[in-house]
Structure formats: C-alpha cells, structure tokens
Write a protein that holds these residues in place. Structure first.
Motif, short mmCIF file in Angstrom:
data_model
loop_
_atom_site.label_atom_id
_atom_site.label_comp_id
_atom_site.label_asym_id
_atom_site.label_seq_id
_atom_site.Cartn_x
_atom_site.Cartn_y
_atom_site.Cartn_z
N THR A 95 48.34 22.86 -15.36
CA THR A 95 48.42 22.66 -13.91
C THR A 95 49.78 22.11 -13.52
O THR A 95 50.37 21.30 -14.25
CB THR A 95 47.32 21.71 -13.41
N ARG A 96 50.28 22.57 -12.38
CA ARG A 96 51.54 22.03 -11.84
C ARG A 96 51.25 20.76 -11.05
O ARG A 96 50.26 20.66 -10.32
CB ARG A 96 52.19 23.03 -10.89
N MET A 97 52.14 19.79 -11.18
CA MET A 97 52.17 18.65 -10.26
C MET A 97 53.61 18.49 -9.83
O MET A 97 54.49 18.25 -10.67
CB MET A 97 51.63 17.38 -10.94
N ASP A 98 53.86 18.65 -8.56
CA ASP A 98 55.23 18.53 -8.04
C ASP A 98 55.68 17.07 -8.07
O ASP A 98 54.87 16.15 -8.13
CB ASP A 98 55.32 19.10 -6.64
N ASP A 99 56.97 16.88 -7.98
CA ASP A 99 57.53 15.53 -8.14
C ASP A 99 57.39 14.66 -6.90
O ASP A 99 57.47 13.44 -6.98
CB ASP A 99 59.01 15.59 -8.56
N ASP A 100 57.16 15.28 -5.72
CA ASP A 100 57.22 14.49 -4.49
C ASP A 100 55.97 14.61 -3.61
O ASP A 100 56.02 14.30 -2.42
CB ASP A 100 58.46 14.86 -3.67
N GLU A 101 54.85 15.06 -4.18
CA GLU A 101 53.59 15.15 -3.43
C GLU A 101 52.66 14.00 -3.85
O GLU A 101 52.98 13.23 -4.75
CB GLU A 101 52.90 16.49 -3.67
N TYR A 102 51.48 13.93 -3.22
CA TYR A 102 50.49 12.91 -3.58
C TYR A 102 49.28 13.58 -4.22
O TYR A 102 48.69 14.50 -3.65
CB TYR A 102 50.04 12.11 -2.36
N TYR A 103 48.93 13.09 -5.41
CA TYR A 103 47.76 13.57 -6.15
C TYR A 103 46.84 12.38 -6.37
O TYR A 103 47.20 11.41 -7.05
CB TYR A 103 48.17 14.18 -7.49
#
Length: 242
Positions: A95-103
């Motif tokens: 899965t991708r997790m971007d560097d500047d979003e909220y998870y």
C-alpha cells in the motif's frame, strides 16, 4: 483478548511504501506509520532526493521495527520509485502512504478488510476527505464507497504484489496513479473502494508546494465535491472511525 485482536495477531502482512522528496515531513511520515494498529507490517521509504542526509532518516527508522530506507536520485520519477519499493516488499500486500497526508490508526485495518471482503486485486479510497488549511474547510471528494470502481485515490492505492509483478507504474511523476489503475483494469484486475474514513488529504495554503497544483477554489467548485464543515481545523473528529 477480543476476536479482532486475535485475528490481527495472525494477520496477513502488508508492506507500506512511501516515496518522498520533502524532508520537512519526516516526523509527519513516521507518525502516520507508527500509529497504525495493524501489527504485521513493514515500511519502505524511498528518498527521491540528491542532497539529503539519509542518516537522519535511518536514525529515526532504527527506533522502530521493520523499516528500511533507500535513496534514489532526484531525476528518478515517482513511478520508478514506487516500482523500486514494490520490488523489495516482503509481504504479499502493498500500500502507498504519501508523505504529507493523514492516515488514521485504523487505516491499514480498513485496507486489509477491503481486500478480505471484496476479493479484489486492488483496493483503496474513491470517496475521501480533503482538509484545506488555507480556507479552513473540510471537503468530501467523490461519493463511491464499498463498491467496485474504475479508479482509486493515488495516496490510497493498495495492491497484491502478484498484481505488481504483472503491471508496473509508468515512468511518470504526475498521473502515475491514474495510469496504474487503467493498466490494471486492462489486464482484468478489479478495483474496490472501501469507505471514506480514516484518510484525509491535507492541502497546504501554498498550493504550489504540492505536486498536484490545484487551488482551494478548484477543489471547492468541483461538481463531485461537497463541503463537510466550514471554519474547520479539528478535521480528525470527522475523519477517524474505529
């Protein structure tokens, strides 16, 4: 121990991949990964930068388990970086997790639930939240939830490694997610969108600092966008769900 906890103890493994050229988001990235409650996970970070102190990232990574940090030249595209990370994934789900979003803490749990319930080859979000820090608004973009869809939000694309073995990301730094979804569909793979919760795209006041340079007004006026809350700074209470 609850049934969910027992299931998580024997959960399938998932590899999180992040490609970044924004060293200022180091702490933000680590908190996104650290707060995930899904236990069987690893993280591969690709620093897509020439002039960066990789030891700073490695020092942070050494405090946790199952994190690897790599560096690729800035001339490499985002698509190339995602392929590089996917090739090194130990688990069968990526899965991708971007560097500047909220998870949110249960983000990965939701992704794995979508895989289990849909039996799809790719899952993610179609409907999702966007917080505009400059306009102080929380928006919902698109509406499709818990159904098969033609495309997924880039920062949420999740796929079986067996899919990536057949379909690679294009050599692009913008639109590589759209192309990947399209190429997967052409190969007969189904895409499934889970619910809208536990992920929020965070837009800074300076929209030109984003890879996707879209203004607040363009988001607000989009026909498939609705305003969830005006004068909103505490977006997490609307986004986070168990």
């Amino acid at each position: 121990m609850t049934k969910l906890r027992k299931n998580q103890m024997t959960a399938a493994g998932i590899t999180v991949i992040t490609s970044t050229n924004k060293p200022q988001f180091l702490t933000h990235m680590f908190w996104n990964y650290r707060r995930q409650v899904w236990p069987n996970k690893e993280w591969i970070i690709v620093l897509n930068m020439d002039n960066v102190n990789i030891k700073r990232f490695q020092a942070m990574a050494s405090k946790f388990k199952n994190i690897r940090v790599f560096q690729l030249p800035s001339r490499r595209s985002l698509g190339q970086c995602l392929n590089f990370a996917s090739a090194r994934a130990k688990h069968s789900y990526i899965t991708r997790m971007d560097d500047d979003e909220y998870y949110a803490p249960n983000y990965l749990t939701g992704i794995m639930r979508s895989f289990r319930n849909s039996k799809a080859a790719l899952v993610g979000k179609r409907a999702y939240f966007i917080h505009l820090s400059g306009s102080k608004m929380l928006l919902q973009r698109f509406y499709a939830q818990n159904r098969f869809v033609p495309i997924l939000a880039g920062g949420t694309i999740s796929y079986k490694k067996s899919v990536w073995n057949k379909v690679k990301f294009a050599n692009l730094s913008l639109g590589e997610d759209v192309r990947f979804c399209r190429d997967c569909r052409r190969r007969g793979f189904k895409l499934y969108a889970g619910d809208k919760y536990n992920f929020c795209a965070l837009r800074r006041k300076q929209h030109n600092s984003h890879t996707w340079k879209v203004s607040d007004r363009e988001f607000i006026n989009h026909p498939y966008t609705r305003i969830v809350r005006k004068n909103c700074t505490a977006y997490k209470k609307f986004v986070v769900r168990q």
